[in-house]
Design a protein around this motif. Structure first.
Motif, PDB file in Angstrom:
ATOM      1  N   GLU A   1       3.290   1.810  -2.113  1.00 43.07           N
ATOM      2  CA  GLU A   1       3.665   1.857  -3.631  1.00 43.07           C
ATOM      3  C   GLU A   1       2.994   2.892  -4.240  1.00 43.07           C
ATOM      4  O   GLU A   1       3.341   3.832  -5.085  1.00 43.07           O
ATOM      5  N   ARG A   2       1.494   2.921  -3.991  1.00 38.84           N
ATOM      6  CA  ARG A   2       0.649   3.798  -4.743  1.00 38.84           C
ATOM      7  C   ARG A   2       1.089   5.164  -4.558  1.00 38.84           C
ATOM      8  O   ARG A   2       1.242   6.118  -5.679  1.00 38.84           O
ATOM      9  N   PRO A   3       1.050   5.806  -3.285  1.00 37.11           N
ATOM     10  CA  PRO A   3       1.098   7.091  -2.930  1.00 37.11           C
ATOM     11  C   PRO A   3       2.532   7.513  -3.360  1.00 37.11           C
ATOM     12  O   PRO A   3       2.863   8.739  -3.914  1.00 37.11           O
ATOM     13  N   ARG A   4       3.767   6.590  -3.505  1.00 34.33           N
ATOM     14  CA  ARG A   4       4.868   6.960  -4.236  1.00 34.33           C
ATOM     15  C   ARG A   4       4.918   7.102  -5.632  1.00 34.33           C
ATOM     16  O   ARG A   4       5.623   8.321  -5.976  1.00 34.33           O
ATOM     17  N   ALA A   5       4.369   6.510  -6.114  1.00 33.83           N
ATOM     18  CA  ALA A   5       4.085   6.449  -7.665  1.00 33.83           C
ATOM     19  C   ALA A   5       3.322   7.578  -7.994  1.00 33.83           C
ATOM     20  O   ALA A   5       3.520   8.300  -9.133  1.00 33.83           O
ATOM     21  N   THR A   6       2.257   8.054  -7.358  1.00 36.15           N
ATOM     22  CA  THR A   6       1.382   9.171  -7.457  1.00 36.15           C
ATOM     23  C   THR A   6       2.186  10.636  -7.501  1.00 36.15           C
ATOM     24  O   THR A   6       2.140  11.329  -8.327  1.00 36.15           O
TER      25      THR A   6
ATOM     26  N   LEU B   1       0.591  -1.058   0.015  1.00 42.93           N
ATOM     27  CA  LEU B   1       0.034   0.033   0.014  1.00 42.93           C
ATOM     28  C   LEU B   1       0.874   1.229   0.058  1.00 42.93           C
ATOM     29  O   LEU B   1       0.328   2.305  -0.386  1.00 42.93           O
TER      30      LEU B   1
END
Length: 110
Positions: free
Chosen positions: A40-45, A38
């Motif tokens: 990874e998504r904020p990092r990618a965003t 969970l």
């Protein structure tokens, strides 16, 4: 400014650095460890969100580590300048190497 005109660097830290040296730093506290899927998504965003000039985001995880993500307009800030904005200019030193550099295939050299 659209995302293809920006590039980003991610610096992982084993401990949260003093953010006082980074102007306009956005801090996001995460309720998961940095290794959790969970996270990874904020990092990618944060890495793909466009910036008009420079945008800095510090993700602080519940395991005590953090990621500093800096996104900049590639026409104003080349790769070396981006690295300087990320670490040297802030007086920070990363626990590990630069782990992510995003580039668009349509954009020119940094």
């Amino acid at each position: 400014m659209s995302a293809p005109h920006c590039h980003a660097l991610r610096l992982p830290f084993e401990a949260v650095p003093d953010p006082a040296g980074l102007p306009d730093l956005w801090i996001e506290d995460m309720s998961v460890p940095s290794s959790h899927p969970l996270a990874e998504r904020p990092r990618a965003t944060a890495s793909t969100r466009p910036a008009r000039d420079v945008r800095r985001v510090l993700h602080r995880y519940d395991d005590g580590s953090c990621d500093l993500i800096v996104v900049a307009d590639r026409h104003r800030w080349g790769g070396y300048a981006l690295a300087g904005l990320t670490a040297v200019g802030a007086g920070l030193s990363a626990a590990g190497p630069l782990t992510q550099r995003r580039r668009s295939a349509s954009a020119g050299p940094a």
